[in-house]
Scaffold this motif. Structure first.
Motif, PDB file in Angstrom:
ATOM      1  N   GLN A  39      38.224 -24.294  18.225  1.00 41.90           N
ATOM      2  CA  GLN A  39      38.543 -25.554  17.637  1.00 41.90           C
ATOM      3  C   GLN A  39      36.353 -25.832  17.603  1.00 41.90           C
ATOM      4  N   ALA A  40      35.774 -26.312  18.887  1.00 37.77           N
ATOM      5  CA  ALA A  40      34.452 -25.933  18.022  1.00 37.77           C
ATOM      6  C   ALA A  40      33.735 -25.486  16.972  1.00 37.77           C
ATOM      7  N   HIS A  41      33.793 -24.292  17.461  1.00 38.21           N
ATOM      8  CA  HIS A  41      33.753 -22.634  16.282  1.00 38.21           C
ATOM      9  C   HIS A  41      33.856 -23.008  14.915  1.00 38.21           C
ATOM     10  N   ALA A  42      35.885 -23.527  14.725  1.00 38.10           N
ATOM     11  CA  ALA A  42      36.067 -23.616  13.482  1.00 38.10           C
ATOM     12  C   ALA A  42      34.994 -25.177  12.666  1.00 38.10           C
ATOM     13  N   MET A  43      34.690 -25.873  13.824  1.00 40.27           N
ATOM     14  CA  MET A  43      34.161 -26.882  13.226  1.00 40.27           C
ATOM     15  C   MET A  43      32.717 -26.443  13.094  1.00 40.27           C
ATOM     16  N   LYS A  44      32.354 -26.135  13.540  1.00 42.81           N
ATOM     17  CA  LYS A  44      30.742 -25.644  13.348  1.00 42.81           C
ATOM     18  C   LYS A  44      31.016 -24.832  11.699  1.00 42.81           C
ATOM     19  N   VAL A  45      31.382 -23.327  11.343  1.00 43.32           N
ATOM     20  CA  VAL A  45      32.225 -22.836  10.670  1.00 43.32           C
ATOM     21  C   VAL A  45      32.195 -23.653   9.286  1.00 43.32           C
ATOM     22  N   LEU A  46      33.157 -24.500   9.269  1.00 43.59           N
ATOM     23  CA  LEU A  46      33.635 -25.729   8.703  1.00 43.59           C
ATOM     24  C   LEU A  46      32.164 -26.874   8.054  1.00 43.59           C
ATOM     25  N   ALA A  47      30.986 -27.109   8.898  1.00 42.15           N
ATOM     26  CA  ALA A  47      30.224 -27.716   8.786  1.00 42.15           C
ATOM     27  C   ALA A  47      29.394 -27.247   8.056  1.00 42.15           C
ATOM     28  N   HIS A  48      28.761 -25.843   8.215  1.00 41.49           N
ATOM     29  CA  HIS A  48      27.780 -24.726   7.482  1.00 41.49           C
ATOM     30  C   HIS A  48      28.147 -24.389   6.061  1.00 41.49           C
ATOM     31  N   ALA A  49      29.301 -24.434   6.015  1.00 42.75           N
ATOM     32  CA  ALA A  49      29.514 -23.919   4.797  1.00 42.75           C
ATOM     33  C   ALA A  49      29.617 -24.566   3.520  1.00 42.75           C
ATOM     34  N   GLY A  50      29.271 -25.673   3.987  1.00 42.10           N
ATOM     35  CA  GLY A  50      28.095 -26.448   2.794  1.00 42.10           C
ATOM     36  C   GLY A  50      29.806 -26.718   1.058  1.00 42.10           C
ATOM     37  N   GLU A  51      30.958 -26.315   1.634  1.00 47.93           N
ATOM     38  CA  GLU A  51      32.286 -27.112   0.825  1.00 47.93           C
ATOM     39  C   GLU A  51      33.290 -26.461   1.731  1.00 47.93           C
ATOM     40  N   PRO A  52      34.212 -27.666   1.136  1.00 44.48           N
ATOM     41  CA  PRO A  52      35.761 -27.447   1.413  1.00 44.48           C
ATOM     42  C   PRO A  52      35.842 -25.130   1.100  1.00 44.48           C
ATOM     43  N   LEU A  53      36.466 -24.820   2.347  1.00 45.47           N
ATOM     44  CA  LEU A  53      36.810 -23.431   2.836  1.00 45.47           C
ATOM     45  C   LEU A  53      38.558 -23.454   2.502  1.00 45.47           C
ATOM     46  N   ARG A  54      38.952 -22.358   2.000  1.00 46.13           N
ATOM     47  CA  ARG A  54      40.369 -22.093   1.633  1.00 46.13           C
ATOM     48  C   ARG A  54      40.513 -21.521   3.171  1.00 46.13           C
ATOM     49  N   MET A  55      41.756 -22.112   3.878  1.00 42.47           N
ATOM     50  CA  MET A  55      42.363 -21.481   4.982  1.00 42.47           C
ATOM     51  C   MET A  55      41.925 -19.811   5.291  1.00 42.47           C
ATOM     52  N   ALA A  56      42.652 -19.120   4.257  1.00 41.11           N
ATOM     53  CA  ALA A  56      42.049 -17.711   4.163  1.00 41.11           C
ATOM     54  C   ALA A  56      40.422 -17.075   4.573  1.00 41.11           C
ATOM     55  N   SER A  85      43.126 -30.066   1.562  1.00 42.79           N
ATOM     56  CA  SER A  85      43.262 -30.787  -0.620  1.00 42.79           C
ATOM     57  C   SER A  85      43.671 -29.735  -0.949  1.00 42.79           C
ATOM     58  N   ALA A  86      44.473 -29.922  -1.757  1.00 41.03           N
ATOM     59  CA  ALA A  86      44.702 -28.758  -3.044  1.00 41.03           C
ATOM     60  C   ALA A  86      44.210 -28.185  -3.474  1.00 41.03           C
ATOM     61  N   SER A  87      44.020 -26.981  -3.841  1.00 47.46           N
ATOM     62  CA  SER A  87      42.945 -26.668  -4.458  1.00 47.46           C
ATOM     63  C   SER A  87      43.093 -26.087  -5.985  1.00 47.46           C
ATOM     64  N   ALA A  88      41.812 -27.372  -6.780  1.00 46.89           N
ATOM     65  CA  ALA A  88      42.168 -27.418  -8.310  1.00 46.89           C
ATOM     66  C   ALA A  88      42.212 -26.230  -9.123  1.00 46.89           C
ATOM     67  N   VAL A  89      41.505 -24.929  -8.748  1.00 45.29           N
ATOM     68  CA  VAL A  89      41.859 -23.999  -8.855  1.00 45.29           C
ATOM     69  C   VAL A  89      42.698 -22.940  -9.097  1.00 45.29           C
ATOM     70  N   ASP A  90      43.212 -22.544  -7.657  1.00 41.09           N
ATOM     71  CA  ASP A  90      44.565 -22.492  -7.492  1.00 41.09           C
ATOM     72  C   ASP A  90      45.636 -23.105  -5.894  1.00 41.09           C
ATOM     73  N   ARG A  91      46.903 -23.746  -6.679  1.00 35.98           N
ATOM     74  CA  ARG A  91      47.560 -24.642  -6.272  1.00 35.98           C
ATOM     75  C   ARG A  91      48.041 -23.934  -5.156  1.00 35.98           C
ATOM     76  N   ARG A  92      48.126 -22.543  -4.977  1.00 35.62           N
ATOM     77  CA  ARG A  92      48.945 -22.682  -3.200  1.00 35.62           C
ATOM     78  C   ARG A  92      47.655 -22.661  -2.170  1.00 35.62           C
ATOM     79  N   ALA A  93      46.438 -22.606  -2.604  1.00 30.84           N
ATOM     80  CA  ALA A  93      45.341 -22.460  -1.822  1.00 30.84           C
ATOM     81  C   ALA A  93      45.337 -24.070  -1.624  1.00 30.84           C
ATOM     82  N   THR A  94      44.952 -24.198  -0.151  1.00 32.07           N
ATOM     83  CA  THR A  94      44.939 -25.299   1.093  1.00 32.07           C
ATOM     84  C   THR A  94      43.318 -24.646   0.826  1.00 32.07           C
ATOM     85  N   LEU A  95      42.690 -26.323   1.003  1.00 28.06           N
ATOM     86  CA  LEU A  95      41.040 -26.121   1.383  1.00 28.06           C
ATOM     87  C   LEU A  95      40.757 -27.114   2.190  1.00 28.06           C
TER      88      LEU A  95
END
Length: 164
Positions: A39-56, A85-95
């Motif tokens: 979980q700590a690693h996931a938080m680090k990755v998300l925080a450093h992404a700079g934008e919401p990430l798709r789950m994939a 949140s739902a992706s505005a580009v791809d309704r199937r993708a979760t950000l």
């Protein structure tokens, strides 16, 4: 003939053993936060992404299967550390992105991890730490450059000799 001490093999083994000690120490210190190392690693990755990430994309960056990423995100969302949140580009993708509380948690995680590393490396003198840091940065930079050369244009590492 080279001696065992001049071989690179023991360096890798020793490095892995020290890294494990640092991870164990950090894991113990993360426990009161209620976070697993994953979980700590996931938080680090998300925080450093700079934008919401798709789950994939999060799963790929964590090098885990998407179902496991969903479990990690479920736990973090239940604690209010990330939001979906739902992706505005791809309704199937979760950000997924960290909340403000999640960003504060990332700062605590960083401090814990740095403290765990300091507990190991502060045993060295200042000059030795500076030299070790210089060498590790050199290796990291060279390996990163090599990895970028090895990529086949798809963002995936090339497998030399394979017929893709």
């Amino acid at each position: 003939m080279s001696s065992p001490e001049s071989s690179s093999a023991p360096i890798g083994d020793l490095f892995m053993r020290l890294a494990k000690r640092i991870r164990i120490r950090a894991g113990r210190e993360l426990a009161p936060l209620g976070l697993t190392p994953a979980q700590a690693h996931a938080m680090k990755v998300l925080a450093h992404a700079g934008e919401p990430l798709r789950m994939a994309d999060l799963a790929a960056r964590l090098e885990i299967v998407p179902r496991s990423a969903t479990t990690v995100v479920d736990d973090l969302a239940a604690r209010g550390l990330v939001r979906r949140s739902a992706s505005a580009v791809d309704r199937r993708a979760t950000l997924v992105e960290p909340t403000e509380e999640g960003r504060a948690e990332v700062r605590r995680i960083r401090a814990i991890r740095q403290g765990a590393g300091a507990a190991v490396f502060d045993r060295l003198g200042e000059a030795d730490r500076a030299e070790l840091l210089r060498l590790l940065r050199l290796l990291d930079r060279e390996l990163a450059e090599q990895e970028s050369v090895d990529r086949d244009g798809t963002g995936h590492p090339c497998t030399r000799g394979s017929a893709r």
